[in-house]
Design a protein around this motif. Structure first.
Motif, short mmCIF file in Angstrom:
data_model
loop_
_atom_site.label_atom_id
_atom_site.label_comp_id
_atom_site.label_asym_id
_atom_site.label_seq_id
_atom_site.Cartn_x
_atom_site.Cartn_y
_atom_site.Cartn_z
N ALA A 1 43.23 17.67 28.16
CA ALA A 1 44.44 18.29 27.63
C ALA A 1 45.70 17.63 28.18
CB ALA A 1 44.45 19.79 27.93
N VAL A 2 45.72 17.38 29.50
CA VAL A 2 46.90 16.76 30.11
C VAL A 2 46.81 15.24 30.08
CG1 VAL A 2 47.37 18.73 31.59
CG2 VAL A 2 45.89 16.90 32.43
N ALA A 3 45.66 14.70 29.66
CA ALA A 3 45.48 13.25 29.61
C ALA A 3 45.56 12.72 28.20
CB ALA A 3 44.13 12.88 30.23
N GLY A 4 45.97 13.58 27.24
CA GLY A 4 45.98 13.17 25.85
C GLY A 4 46.87 11.97 25.59
N LEU A 5 48.10 12.03 26.09
CA LEU A 5 49.01 10.92 25.87
C LEU A 5 48.53 9.66 26.60
CD1 LEU A 5 52.45 12.79 26.16
CD2 LEU A 5 51.16 12.18 24.09
N ALA A 6 47.97 9.85 27.82
CA ALA A 6 47.44 8.70 28.56
C ALA A 6 46.25 8.10 27.83
CB ALA A 6 47.03 9.12 29.98
N ALA A 7 45.41 8.94 27.24
CA ALA A 7 44.25 8.44 26.49
C ALA A 7 44.70 7.67 25.25
CB ALA A 7 43.34 9.60 26.09
N SER A 8 45.78 8.15 24.59
CA SER A 8 46.30 7.45 23.42
C SER A 8 46.72 6.03 23.78
CB SER A 8 47.49 8.22 22.83
OG SER A 8 47.09 9.48 22.36
N GLU A 9 47.34 5.88 24.95
CA GLU A 9 47.79 4.56 25.39
C GLU A 9 46.62 3.71 25.88
OE1 GLU A 9 50.75 5.29 28.32
OE2 GLU A 9 52.16 6.25 26.91
N ARG A 10 45.70 4.32 26.64
CA ARG A 10 44.58 3.57 27.22
C ARG A 10 43.68 2.97 26.14
NH1 ARG A 10 41.67 3.42 32.12
NH2 ARG A 10 39.41 3.11 31.91
N PHE A 11 43.42 3.75 25.08
CA PHE A 11 42.50 3.29 24.04
C PHE A 11 43.22 2.88 22.75
CE2 PHE A 11 40.11 6.47 26.60
CZ PHE A 11 39.22 5.59 27.21
N ASP A 12 44.56 2.97 22.76
CA ASP A 12 45.38 2.56 21.62
C ASP A 12 44.93 3.26 20.34
OD1 ASP A 12 47.36 1.25 20.21
OD2 ASP A 12 46.12 -0.53 19.82
N ILE A 13 45.04 4.61 20.36
CA ILE A 13 44.52 5.42 19.26
C ILE A 13 45.60 6.34 18.70
CG2 ILE A 13 42.11 5.36 20.00
CD1 ILE A 13 42.54 7.99 21.43
N SER A 14 45.36 6.83 17.47
CA SER A 14 46.28 7.73 16.79
C SER A 14 45.98 9.18 17.16
CB SER A 14 46.14 7.56 15.28
OG SER A 14 44.86 8.02 14.85
N ALA A 15 46.80 10.10 16.63
CA ALA A 15 46.58 11.51 16.89
C ALA A 15 45.22 11.98 16.36
CB ALA A 15 47.70 12.34 16.26
N SER A 16 44.85 11.52 15.17
CA SER A 16 43.56 11.91 14.61
C SER A 16 42.41 11.38 15.45
CB SER A 16 43.43 11.40 13.17
OG SER A 16 44.40 11.99 12.34
N GLN A 17 42.53 10.16 15.94
CA GLN A 17 41.49 9.60 16.79
C GLN A 17 41.43 10.33 18.13
OE1 GLN A 17 43.03 5.50 16.43
NE2 GLN A 17 40.95 4.88 15.83
N LEU A 18 42.59 10.71 18.66
CA LEU A 18 42.62 11.50 19.90
C LEU A 18 41.93 12.84 19.68
CD1 LEU A 18 43.61 11.95 22.80
CD2 LEU A 18 45.79 12.76 21.85
N ALA A 19 42.20 13.46 18.54
CA ALA A 19 41.56 14.75 18.25
C ALA A 19 40.05 14.62 18.12
CB ALA A 19 42.14 15.32 16.95
N THR A 20 39.59 13.41 17.77
CA THR A 20 38.15 13.20 17.62
C THR A 20 37.42 13.39 18.95
OG1 THR A 20 38.54 11.64 15.82
CG2 THR A 20 36.39 11.56 16.86
N PHE A 21 38.06 13.05 20.08
CA PHE A 21 37.45 13.31 21.38
C PHE A 21 37.03 14.78 21.49
CE2 PHE A 21 39.90 9.61 23.27
CZ PHE A 21 38.77 8.89 23.62
N THR A 22 38.01 15.65 21.30
CA THR A 22 37.75 17.07 21.43
C THR A 22 36.87 17.58 20.30
OG1 THR A 22 39.89 17.33 22.54
CG2 THR A 22 38.85 19.33 21.71
N MET A 23 37.05 17.02 19.10
CA MET A 23 36.25 17.45 17.95
C MET A 23 34.76 17.25 18.22
SD MET A 23 36.00 15.71 14.18
CE MET A 23 35.03 14.37 14.88
N LEU A 24 34.38 16.04 18.67
CA LEU A 24 32.98 15.78 18.92
C LEU A 24 32.44 16.61 20.08
CD1 LEU A 24 32.75 11.90 18.46
CD2 LEU A 24 31.83 13.68 16.98
N GLN A 25 33.26 16.75 21.12
CA GLN A 25 32.84 17.55 22.26
C GLN A 25 32.57 19.00 21.83
OE1 GLN A 25 35.45 17.17 25.66
NE2 GLN A 25 34.85 19.17 26.47
N LEU A 26 33.47 19.57 21.05
CA LEU A 26 33.30 20.95 20.58
C LEU A 26 32.17 21.07 19.58
CD1 LEU A 26 37.02 22.03 20.13
CD2 LEU A 26 35.43 22.84 21.88
#
Length: 429
Positions: A34-59
């Motif tokens: 949750a607090v690493a979302g923006l850092a993850a976007s930069e680390r993996f160079d991903i969009s909001a939808s791709q960032l949401a996929t992390f949590t989507m698959l986990q859930l």
């Protein structure tokens, strides 16, 4: 427990506390993005939808595994399943710390979700085995409440760790905690006061499916399902992924203020849980009424925040996180309804059915929020305008409408079936 003396209360507390520590760690792993979302976007160079996929698959993995995990707990006992889940989470967080590609990071979050899925049902089974009936509602609520300390640790402390020691070291330290807790589980946790390992009878796949069908047929199980559907998703949405971006980008708050708001949400959960547990333990006939009231308050508060011209004032955001946080302990009422509606041999299976509801709702919302943010953000990227969050967070309202309708519907059915199967306390709703 049949014909055996009740365990000493201090021993019961010790066993529960060690099992609970696994749940605290699971909530931390679940919430650490949750607090690493923006850092993850930069680390993996991903969009909001791709960032949401992390949590989507986990859930998605978490939700899909709830019924199988319930069957596993009924068959092999909570201790074995708890240790398996802990090992999976430890390995997954290690992989997440070292991942240098989006694909590897996705795999890590999938395994985190699978390990996480095994924990909560196990701890509730430990509660039902180690405490007398009159204490079970309170300790069920305390389990959900104290578990949120993991989300608290994933707020401000994880924000600090990511900035101070970096992504890899922060997540490696988180993974190492699983090794220490695993030793404690091996030494302390027993399936029941009489036996270290409790094994259920070996049954055919057809019989297992039949048990799930029988549990689902009971109106009380369905009521518990819809209670869990409509109460926790708003808090999950904020604490698991979108809260930090919403407060910073959508409401113009500083990172420090966003962290404090998320921490306040967890603290509210911790305070409200025991109060609700005590109340429903003494007034079980008001359980669904509490749920309907809490959901109505969340709907009203979100409507005011999203309709506020410009950024909402800090006092209103404080009200929002407090009201939304109460939905967490309110969701645990669904498990108590399921407990009093099913025979003990189907308890874990019914809990698995109920526990998936809120996570399916959260899963769909996490995806929808990401899609709407991408749609309403000019040029893509993570520079979301406030107007995009107004649109995105509004997708919660249809989910509440469905949940309220179904909760009301099955409350009426459950009350008309009071003469059916019930265990431990009267099946009042």
């Amino acid at each position: 427990m049949t014909g055996q003396p009740a365990p000493r209360f201090a021993v019961s507390i010790g066993v529960w506390a060690v099992a609970l520590s696994v749940y605290v760690l699971a909530v931390f792993h679940r919430s650490s993005l949750a607090v690493a979302g923006l850092a993850a976007s930069e680390r993996f160079d991903i969009s909001a939808s791709q960032l949401a996929t992390f949590t989507m698959l986990q859930l998605l993995v978490y939700a899909l595994m709830q019924m199988p995990v319930g069957l596993l707990v009924d068959r092999f006992g909570p201790r074995t399943v708890l240790l398996t889940g802990l090992a999976m989470m430890t390995a997954a967080q290690t992989l997440f710390a070292l991942a240098d590609s989006y694909a590897l990071a996705l795999l890590a979050r999938v395994v985190v979700g699978a390990g996480d899925a095994m924990v909560f049902i196990c701890v509730l089974r430990v509660v039902s085995s180690w405490f007398p009936v009159r204490r079970i509602p309170v300790f069920t609520q305390l389990t959900g409440t104290v578990g949120q300390l993991g989300a608290l640790a994933a707020a401000a402390p994880m924000t600090w760790a990511l900035g101070a020691v970096g992504w890899t070291r922060a997540y490696l330290v988180a993974a190492a905690l699983g090794l220490l807790i695993g030793v404690a589980v091996l030494l302390v946790v027993r399936d029941s006061p009489e036996e270290r390992h409790v094994r259920g009878p070996s049954t055919s796949p057809r019989a297992l499916v039949g048990g799930l069908v029988e549990a689902w047929r009971l109106p009380g199980t369905r009521l518990g399902f819809w209670v869990h559907f409509c109460t926790p998703f708003s808090a999950n949405l904020l604490t698991m992924l979108w809260g930090y971006p919403f407060f910073v980008k959508g409401e113009g708050r500083t990172p420090g203020e966003a962290g404090l708001l998320l921490s306040l949400m967890v603290l509210t959960f911790i305070v409200a849980g025991p109060v609700i547990g005590w109340y429903i333990g003494n007034n079980p006939w008001h359980r669904s009424t509490i749920v309907l009231s809490v959901v109505a308050a969340m709907v009203l508060t979100w409507a005011v925040v999203l309709a506020w011209p410009g950024s909402a004032p800090m006092w209103l955001l404080v009200v929002l996180v407090v009201v939304v946080a109460i939905g967490g302990p309110a969701s645990v009422i669904g498990f108590d309804i399921g407990r009093t509606s099913n025979p003990v041999e189907r308890l874990a299976s019914a809990t698995g059915i109920i526990n998936q509801a809120g996570f399916y709702a959260t899963l769909l919302l996490v995806i929808l929020v990401g899609v709407v943010l991408d749609w309403r953000t000019p040029g893509g990227g993570t520079d979301y305008p406030p107007e995009a969050f107004t649109w995105a967070m509004s997708v919660q309202f249809p989910f509440w409408a469905l949940g309220l309708l179904q909760t009301w519907r099955y409350r009426r059915r459950a009350r008309s079936a009071l003469g059916g199967v019930a265990t431990q306390v009267p099946a009042t709703f």
